[in-house]
Design a protein around this motif. Structure first.
Motif, PDB file in Angstrom:
ATOM      1  N   SER A  73       0.820  -1.213   0.000  1.00  0.00           N
ATOM      2  CA  SER A  73       0.000   0.000   0.000  1.00  0.00           C
ATOM      3  C   SER A  73       0.852   1.260   0.000  1.00  0.00           C
ATOM      4  CB  SER A  73      -0.932   0.021   1.216  1.00  0.00           C
ATOM      5  OG  SER A  73      -0.189   0.073   2.420  1.00  0.00           O
ATOM      6  N   ARG A  74       2.071   1.186   0.568  1.00  0.00           N
ATOM      7  CA  ARG A  74       2.950   2.353   0.592  1.00  0.00           C
ATOM      8  C   ARG A  74       3.327   2.794  -0.823  1.00  0.00           C
ATOM      9  NH1 ARG A  74       6.492   3.655   4.276  1.00  0.00           N
ATOM     10  NH2 ARG A  74       6.413   5.601   3.106  1.00  0.00           N
ATOM     11  N   MET A  75       3.513   1.841  -1.719  1.00  0.00           N
ATOM     12  CA  MET A  75       3.845   2.176  -3.100  1.00  0.00           C
ATOM     13  C   MET A  75       2.736   3.025  -3.721  1.00  0.00           C
ATOM     14  SD  MET A  75       4.692  -0.328  -6.348  1.00  0.00           S
ATOM     15  CE  MET A  75       3.224  -1.333  -6.087  1.00  0.00           C
ATOM     16  N   PHE A  76       1.492   2.594  -3.536  1.00  0.00           N
ATOM     17  CA  PHE A  76       0.373   3.310  -4.147  1.00  0.00           C
ATOM     18  C   PHE A  76       0.106   4.632  -3.433  1.00  0.00           C
ATOM     19  CE2 PHE A  76      -0.106  -1.170  -5.174  1.00  0.00           C
ATOM     20  CZ  PHE A  76      -0.154  -1.082  -6.566  1.00  0.00           C
ATOM     21  N   GLU A  77       0.428   4.685  -2.152  1.00  0.00           N
ATOM     22  CA  GLU A  77       0.318   5.936  -1.403  1.00  0.00           C
ATOM     23  C   GLU A  77       1.246   6.990  -2.004  1.00  0.00           C
ATOM     24  OE1 GLU A  77       2.030   7.307   2.888  1.00  0.00           O
ATOM     25  OE2 GLU A  77       0.886   5.443   2.862  1.00  0.00           O
ATOM     26  N   VAL A  78       2.488   6.591  -2.306  1.00  0.00           N
ATOM     27  CA  VAL A  78       3.454   7.524  -2.890  1.00  0.00           C
ATOM     28  C   VAL A  78       3.051   7.900  -4.310  1.00  0.00           C
ATOM     29  CG1 VAL A  78       5.848   7.757  -3.678  1.00  0.00           C
ATOM     30  CG2 VAL A  78       5.364   6.761  -1.426  1.00  0.00           C
ATOM     31  N   LEU A  79       2.608   6.928  -5.099  1.00  0.00           N
ATOM     32  CA  LEU A  79       2.199   7.205  -6.475  1.00  0.00           C
ATOM     33  C   LEU A  79       0.994   8.151  -6.514  1.00  0.00           C
ATOM     34  CD1 LEU A  79       2.582   3.699  -8.157  1.00  0.00           C
ATOM     35  CD2 LEU A  79       4.088   5.676  -8.377  1.00  0.00           C
ATOM     36  N   ALA A  91     -12.038 -10.450   2.168  1.00  0.00           N
ATOM     37  CA  ALA A  91     -12.906 -10.556   3.343  1.00  0.00           C
ATOM     38  C   ALA A  91     -12.254  -9.986   4.594  1.00  0.00           C
ATOM     39  CB  ALA A  91     -13.294 -12.015   3.571  1.00  0.00           C
ATOM     40  N   ARG A  92     -10.953 -10.202   4.728  1.00  0.00           N
ATOM     41  CA  ARG A  92     -10.256  -9.781   5.945  1.00  0.00           C
ATOM     42  C   ARG A  92      -9.588  -8.416   5.810  1.00  0.00           C
ATOM     43  NH1 ARG A  92      -7.810 -15.755   7.578  1.00  0.00           N
ATOM     44  NH2 ARG A  92      -9.715 -16.484   8.619  1.00  0.00           N
ATOM     45  N   GLY A  93      -9.566  -7.869   4.610  1.00  0.00           N
ATOM     46  CA  GLY A  93      -9.010  -6.536   4.407  1.00  0.00           C
ATOM     47  C   GLY A  93     -10.027  -5.453   4.695  1.00  0.00           C
ATOM     48  N   ARG A  94     -10.645  -5.545   5.854  1.00  0.00           N
ATOM     49  CA  ARG A  94     -11.664  -4.582   6.287  1.00  0.00           C
ATOM     50  C   ARG A  94     -11.464  -4.302   7.771  1.00  0.00           C
ATOM     51  NH1 ARG A  94     -17.204  -7.371   5.156  1.00  0.00           N
ATOM     52  NH2 ARG A  94     -16.059  -9.222   5.845  1.00  0.00           N
ATOM     53  N   THR A  95     -11.712  -3.081   8.161  1.00  0.00           N
ATOM     54  CA  THR A  95     -11.533  -2.691   9.557  1.00  0.00           C
ATOM     55  C   THR A  95     -12.415  -3.533  10.479  1.00  0.00           C
ATOM     56  OG1 THR A  95     -11.019  -0.423   8.896  1.00  0.00           O
ATOM     57  CG2 THR A  95     -11.643  -0.777  11.202  1.00  0.00           C
ATOM     58  N   GLY A  96     -11.783  -4.234  11.409  1.00  0.00           N
ATOM     59  CA  GLY A  96     -12.518  -5.052  12.363  1.00  0.00           C
ATOM     60  C   GLY A  96     -12.783  -6.468  11.900  1.00  0.00           C
ATOM     61  N   PHE A  97     -12.448  -6.776  10.656  1.00  0.00           N
ATOM     62  CA  PHE A  97     -12.696  -8.114  10.104  1.00  0.00           C
ATOM     63  C   PHE A  97     -11.398  -8.900   9.861  1.00  0.00           C
ATOM     64  CE2 PHE A  97     -16.573  -5.884   9.154  1.00  0.00           C
ATOM     65  CZ  PHE A  97     -17.574  -6.837   9.184  1.00  0.00           C
ATOM     66  N   PRO A 103      -5.372   4.746 -13.750  1.00  0.00           N
ATOM     67  CA  PRO A 103      -6.497   5.603 -13.339  1.00  0.00           C
ATOM     68  C   PRO A 103      -7.665   4.801 -12.781  1.00  0.00           C
ATOM     69  CG  PRO A 103      -6.337   5.472 -15.737  1.00  0.00           C
ATOM     70  CD  PRO A 103      -5.084   4.866 -15.191  1.00  0.00           C
ATOM     71  N   GLU A 104      -7.824   3.549 -13.228  1.00  0.00           N
ATOM     72  CA  GLU A 104      -8.912   2.706 -12.735  1.00  0.00           C
ATOM     73  C   GLU A 104      -8.799   2.475 -11.227  1.00  0.00           C
ATOM     74  OE1 GLU A 104      -7.647   1.276 -16.890  1.00  0.00           O
ATOM     75  OE2 GLU A 104      -6.687   1.879 -15.018  1.00  0.00           O
ATOM     76  N   LEU A 105      -7.571   2.436 -10.730  1.00  0.00           N
ATOM     77  CA  LEU A 105      -7.333   2.250  -9.301  1.00  0.00           C
ATOM     78  C   LEU A 105      -7.430   3.576  -8.559  1.00  0.00           C
ATOM     79  CD1 LEU A 105      -6.498   0.216  -7.074  1.00  0.00           C
ATOM     80  CD2 LEU A 105      -4.116   0.745  -7.631  1.00  0.00           C
ATOM     81  N   ASP A 106      -6.888   4.617  -9.148  1.00  0.00           N
ATOM     82  CA  ASP A 106      -6.868   5.922  -8.503  1.00  0.00           C
ATOM     83  C   ASP A 106      -8.272   6.425  -8.191  1.00  0.00           C
ATOM     84  OD1 ASP A 106      -5.155   8.432  -7.860  1.00  0.00           O
ATOM     85  OD2 ASP A 106      -6.744   9.207  -9.162  1.00  0.00           O
ATOM     86  N   ARG A 107      -9.228   6.145  -9.082  1.00  0.00           N
ATOM     87  CA  ARG A 107     -10.579   6.692  -8.878  1.00  0.00           C
ATOM     88  C   ARG A 107     -11.350   5.989  -7.758  1.00  0.00           C
ATOM     89  NH1 ARG A 107     -12.048   4.020 -14.122  1.00  0.00           N
ATOM     90  NH2 ARG A 107     -11.494   5.981 -15.113  1.00  0.00           N
ATOM     91  N   LEU A 108     -10.798   4.910  -7.199  1.00  0.00           N
ATOM     92  CA  LEU A 108     -11.484   4.219  -6.099  1.00  0.00           C
ATOM     93  C   LEU A 108     -11.416   5.018  -4.801  1.00  0.00           C
ATOM     94  CD1 LEU A 108     -10.369   0.491  -6.593  1.00  0.00           C
ATOM     95  CD2 LEU A 108     -12.484   1.591  -7.320  1.00  0.00           C
ATOM     96  N   PHE A 109     -10.393   5.857  -4.657  1.00  0.00           N
ATOM     97  CA  PHE A 109     -10.228   6.603  -3.410  1.00  0.00           C
ATOM     98  C   PHE A 109     -11.298   7.684  -3.295  1.00  0.00           C
ATOM     99  CE2 PHE A 109      -6.197   4.586  -4.107  1.00  0.00           C
ATOM    100  CZ  PHE A 109      -5.809   4.196  -2.832  1.00  0.00           C
ATOM    101  N   GLY A 110     -11.959   7.690  -2.156  1.00  0.00           N
ATOM    102  CA  GLY A 110     -13.052   8.630  -1.925  1.00  0.00           C
ATOM    103  C   GLY A 110     -14.420   8.081  -2.263  1.00  0.00           C
ATOM    104  N   VAL A 111     -14.479   6.878  -2.855  1.00  0.00           N
ATOM    105  CA  VAL A 111     -15.767   6.260  -3.187  1.00  0.00           C
ATOM    106  C   VAL A 111     -16.275   5.499  -1.957  1.00  0.00           C
ATOM    107  CG1 VAL A 111     -16.945   4.570  -4.636  1.00  0.00           C
ATOM    108  CG2 VAL A 111     -15.190   6.059  -5.624  1.00  0.00           C
ATOM    109  N   PRO A 112     -17.464   5.843  -1.436  1.00  0.00           N
ATOM    110  CA  PRO A 112     -17.948   5.218  -0.199  1.00  0.00           C
ATOM    111  C   PRO A 112     -18.555   3.838  -0.421  1.00  0.00           C
ATOM    112  CG  PRO A 112     -19.546   6.819  -0.967  1.00  0.00           C
ATOM    113  CD  PRO A 112     -18.369   6.913  -1.901  1.00  0.00           C
ATOM    114  N   GLY A 157     -10.943   2.828  -1.827  1.00  0.00           N
ATOM    115  CA  GLY A 157      -9.501   2.802  -2.033  1.00  0.00           C
ATOM    116  C   GLY A 157      -8.764   2.321  -0.804  1.00  0.00           C
ATOM    117  N   VAL A 158      -9.210   2.773   0.367  1.00  0.00           N
ATOM    118  CA  VAL A 158      -8.599   2.333   1.623  1.00  0.00           C
ATOM    119  C   VAL A 158      -8.784   0.820   1.787  1.00  0.00           C
ATOM    120  CG1 VAL A 158      -8.737   2.488   4.147  1.00  0.00           C
ATOM    121  CG2 VAL A 158      -8.829   4.570   2.749  1.00  0.00           C
TER     122      VAL A 158
END
Length: 412
Positions: free
Chosen positions: A189-195, A344-350, A206-215, A227-228
């Motif tokens: 995730s650090r790589m994509f954070e810097v990019l 499934a497990r890449g979610r807060t609390g899961f 761009p297909e990945l970038d547009r995921l950030f901010g989508v609820p 995105g998170v």
């Protein structure tokens, strides 16, 4: 002729990490002299040689002059009068611009040792801006050394490179090579954070970038931001030691959520189909290898359905196994389940969520694969009935071992 160990080997040694490959720079020599000593030339764009015994790389000290856009737009000058300091000046980051001579003495003209101690990724010189691959490399090193941060002045330079269109000159093979390496690092995730921070992600994926901010629906995704979520998914896959195909599938499984109509948010009805539609051109554009391509498409299409298997009857579940081609490619199906586990497990609390139906799927697949289709076919006089007979035999085998819908205990 003077020989120095340079780059990653020196850096990792100073960090107390295992040294895998050693690269060397040779000052004061010529290609002819190297060949006369038994070194084998292998460099296409500049003079690189393999040691006759160790097969480690030895490159003549060189300088570079920018002649065009992209990472190939350079004129290389390699001559006995090129100094070690001049060679180190063309390198990307200060932590990669440290040399060590044959006596163990360190040569550090660009203060890489200080940056190692400060945990900083800093460009050596303005020459960094001449090669867009260096943006990808800086981002990848952020994923490898997760406690390091990109220097402010380096981030400013990277943003300027993006604005100047340098990133647009990257060739697909090199983009994929660096992204693949970054996905296999400690914290992808650090790589994509810097990019994202420098604006490069919007240009290359761009297909990945547009995921950030989508609820997303908070009940199922407490982290809310799509995105998170995807970043959590790839970090889980990395922590679990999953393969590159699994990590790429984890990265791209939810691309369709970036094109969900605003009026139905935070729900994402039909995002699987949209994910597949977006993924196909992305794969083609980056020239993604087949193993990563096939698993990513499979995961994008079916990752939602895998969580419904506990409610399926035996016949429905068998059709799911057939749809995913699990019977012919059980290894790929296992990797598909790994990608779904990360989702499934890449979610807060899961993060520790039990997933017993995943193991049940593998157990059921094993039962189904033990059914001898050839024997059943030999008992049928009507060829058109073979398919139905095999299907029925597989369902019967499943029901002998498991109660359906799943979630019930296996038959004793």
């Amino acid at each position: 002729m003077r020989i120095y160990s340079v780059g990653g080997a020196v850096r990792d040694q100073l960090l107390g990490l295992p040294v895998k490959d050693r690269d060397h720079v040779v000052v004061g020599s010529t290609p002819e002299a190297m060949v006369s000593l038994g070194y084998r030339p292998v460099g296409k764009d500049f003079p690189v040689f393999l040691h006759p015994e160790t097969h480690e790389e030895y490159a003549l000290a060189r300088t570079e002059r920018k002649t065009g856009k992209g990472y190939k737009g350079f004129q290389v000058y390699a001559d006995p009068d090129v100094t070690l300091e001049q060679d180190l000046a063309r390198r990307d980051l200060t932590i990669n611009a440290i040399a060590e001579d044959e006596h163990g003495e360190l040569i550090d003209p660009y203060h890489g040792i200080a940056d190692l101690k400060a945990r900083v990724l800093r460009h050596v010189s303005f020459a960094f801006s001449e090669d867009p691959v260096r943006i990808l490399r800086a981002a990848r090193f952020a994923a490898r050394f997760k406690e390091f941060h990109v220097a402010d002045e380096t981030m400013v330079l990277m943003r300027q490179m993006v604005e100047d269109g340098e990133v647009d000159a990257l060739v697909p093979e090199r983009v994929w090579q660096e992204l693949a390496k970054g996905l296999m690092e400690q914290k992808p995730s650090r790589m994509f954070e810097v990019l994202r921070a420098c604006g490069a992600l919007k240009r290359i994926v761009p297909e990945l970038d547009r995921l950030f901010g989508v609820p997303q629906t908070a009940k199922y995704h407490p982290e809310v931001d799509t995105g998170v979520h995807v970043m959590m998914v790839i970090d889980y896959a990395a922590a679990a030691g999953f393969s590159l195909p699994v990590r790429f599938a984890a990265l791209t499984h939810d691309l369709g959520k970036g094109t969900t109509p605003a009026e139905i948010l935070p729900r994402h009805i039909g995002h699987e189909e949209r994910s597949v539609a977006l993924l196909k051109p992305l794969i083609q554009r980056l020239r993604v290898p087949n193993d990563c391509k096939e698993l990513a498409l499979l995961t994008a299409r079916f990752h939602g359905k895998v969580h419904q298997v506990e409610a399926m009857r035996a016949a429905t579940l068998l059709r799911f196994l057939q749809e995913t081609d699990a019977l012919r490619q059980p290894g790929r199906f296992r990797n598909f389940l790994h990608a779904c586990e990360a989702d499934a497990r890449g979610r807060t609390g899961f993060e520790q969520q039990p997933l017993p139906h995943f193991q049940s799927l593998l157990d059921i697949l094993e039962v189904v694969m033990r059914v001898d289709a050839g024997v059943i076919a030999s008992t049928q006089s009507n060829p058109e009935a073979i398919k139905d007979a095999v299907f029925a035999a597989r369902v019967a085998a499943m029901e002998q071992v498991f109660k359906f819908p799943l979630g019930n205990k296996p038959v004793e």
